[in-house]
Scaffold this motif. Structure first.
Motif, PDB file in Angstrom:
ATOM      1  N   UNK A 161     -58.305 -62.455 -16.046  1.00  0.00           N
ATOM      2  CA  UNK A 161     -59.663 -61.932 -16.219  1.00  0.00           C
ATOM      3  C   UNK A 161     -60.703 -63.041 -16.068  1.00  0.00           C
ATOM      4  N   UNK A 162     -60.405 -64.220 -16.607  1.00  0.00           N
ATOM      5  CA  UNK A 162     -61.343 -65.341 -16.463  1.00  0.00           C
ATOM      6  C   UNK A 162     -61.504 -65.705 -14.994  1.00  0.00           C
ATOM      7  N   UNK A 163     -60.394 -65.840 -14.275  1.00  0.00           N
ATOM      8  CA  UNK A 163     -60.481 -66.278 -12.882  1.00  0.00           C
ATOM      9  C   UNK A 163     -61.196 -65.257 -12.006  1.00  0.00           C
ATOM     10  N   UNK A 164     -60.917 -63.985 -12.210  1.00  0.00           N
ATOM     11  CA  UNK A 164     -61.612 -62.967 -11.410  1.00  0.00           C
ATOM     12  C   UNK A 164     -63.081 -62.895 -11.812  1.00  0.00           C
ATOM     13  N   UNK A 165     -63.347 -62.933 -13.110  1.00  0.00           N
ATOM     14  CA  UNK A 165     -64.736 -62.849 -13.571  1.00  0.00           C
ATOM     15  C   UNK A 165     -65.577 -63.989 -13.018  1.00  0.00           C
ATOM     16  N   UNK A 166     -64.995 -65.184 -12.912  1.00  0.00           N
ATOM     17  CA  UNK A 166     -65.769 -66.319 -12.439  1.00  0.00           C
ATOM     18  C   UNK A 166     -66.058 -66.249 -10.940  1.00  0.00           C
ATOM     19  N   UNK A 167     -65.394 -65.358 -10.226  1.00  0.00           N
ATOM     20  CA  UNK A 167     -65.750 -65.103  -8.828  1.00  0.00           C
ATOM     21  C   UNK A 167     -66.718 -63.924  -8.726  1.00  0.00           C
ATOM     22  N   UNK A 168     -66.536 -62.918  -9.574  1.00  0.00           N
ATOM     23  CA  UNK A 168     -67.514 -61.828  -9.651  1.00  0.00           C
ATOM     24  C   UNK A 168     -68.880 -62.386 -10.078  1.00  0.00           C
ATOM     25  N   UNK A 169     -68.874 -63.478 -10.817  1.00  0.00           N
ATOM     26  CA  UNK A 169     -70.093 -64.158 -11.284  1.00  0.00           C
ATOM     27  C   UNK A 169     -71.083 -64.416 -10.149  1.00  0.00           C
ATOM     28  N   UNK A 170     -70.577 -64.619  -8.943  1.00  0.00           N
ATOM     29  CA  UNK A 170     -71.452 -64.899  -7.810  1.00  0.00           C
ATOM     30  C   UNK A 170     -72.303 -63.695  -7.405  1.00  0.00           C
ATOM     31  N   UNK A 171     -71.930 -62.515  -7.858  1.00  0.00           N
ATOM     32  CA  UNK A 171     -72.707 -61.317  -7.532  1.00  0.00           C
ATOM     33  C   UNK A 171     -73.849 -61.098  -8.521  1.00  0.00           C
ATOM     34  N   UNK A 172     -74.136 -62.080  -9.381  1.00  0.00           N
ATOM     35  CA  UNK A 172     -75.123 -61.869 -10.439  1.00  0.00           C
ATOM     36  C   UNK A 172     -76.531 -61.638  -9.909  1.00  0.00           C
ATOM     37  N   UNK A 173     -76.787 -62.030  -8.670  1.00  0.00           N
ATOM     38  CA  UNK A 173     -78.093 -61.757  -8.087  1.00  0.00           C
ATOM     39  C   UNK A 173     -78.291 -60.302  -7.700  1.00  0.00           C
ATOM     40  N   UNK A 174     -77.187 -59.542  -7.694  1.00  0.00           N
ATOM     41  CA  UNK A 174     -77.240 -58.105  -7.395  1.00  0.00           C
ATOM     42  C   UNK A 174     -76.414 -57.359  -8.443  1.00  0.00           C
ATOM     43  N   UNK A 175     -76.934 -57.232  -9.656  1.00  0.00           N
ATOM     44  CA  UNK A 175     -76.182 -56.580 -10.736  1.00  0.00           C
ATOM     45  C   UNK A 175     -75.817 -55.135 -10.435  1.00  0.00           C
TER      46      UNK A 175
END
Length: 206
Positions: A161-175
């Motif tokens: 979950x940490x590893x996937x979340x830290x890549x999903x993190x890059x989508x934070x500009x488009x919540x």
């Protein structure tokens, strides 16, 4: 204190800081910053001759690549965050590779063209195309979270979950991307609500 995480929190080192905080490790943080040339200095190049951050040192072991570092830490120190058997080990590896190959690249494009670049340098068409292409990965993630009871491996919060979340993190500009997938949205709220995540983000200034 055996574990040292080398790299500014404004880099992928934040992934390892989050993991260390989740594990309750007594770790040292060496905030090497690539932006000021710190990662190209001889003492750091002795750890990683590519001059990239992060790197981790632990009792003579030096490891690079942030997602691999997280798997190492979870297996050595992780308890429930690490794999309980070979199958869980394989699944955590699978989700880590999924994050690196299917999520991170499109996420970086999204971050650049939705948030980081000056507005006159942003490409709205490229952004829309990238988000559309990422739908296949997000649908896969959404189905897996539904099937797994809100988590990716073993019905519990893990290194996956940490590893996937830290890549999903890059989508934070488009919540709206995360919000479009109900199980991903719930999971994202859960992982980003964790105290260790918040502590790691605070080191970034976020």
């Amino acid at each position: 204190m055996s574990v040292t995480i080398h790299g500014t929190a404004k880099s992928r080192a934040v992934r390892n800081i989050w993991m260390a905080e989740e594990l309750g490790l007594a770790y040292a943080h060496d905030p090497v910053d690539f932006r000021d040339g710190g990662s190209m200095k001889p003492d750091y190049l002795a750890l990683n001759d590519m001059g990239q951050v992060p790197a981790m040192s632990d009792e003579g072991v030096v490891l690079t690549e942030s997602l691999a570092i997280n798997l190492y830490l979870a297996k050595k120190h992780g308890g429930p965050l690490g794999p309980r058997d070979l199958i869980e080990d394989a699944l955590m590896t699978k989700w880590t590779l999924f994050a690196a190959t299917q999520v991170e690249g499109p996420g970086i494009v999204c971050l650049q063209h939705a948030l980081m670049l000056p507005e006159d340098k942003r490409d709205a068409k490229l952004l829309d195309e990238t988000i559309a292409k990422s739908a296949r990965a997000f649908k896969h993630l959404d189905r897996a979270l539904e099937k797994g009871g809100g988590w990716l491996v073993g019905g519990r919060f893990t290194a996956a979950d940490i590893n996937v979340a830290m890549c999903v993190f890059y989508f934070r500009g488009r919540p709206d991307v995360v919000a479009s997938y109900p199980h991903v949205a719930t999971w994202w709220a859960d992982v980003t609500g964790r105290p260790a995540y918040k502590k790691a983000m605070a080191l970034r200034g976020d």
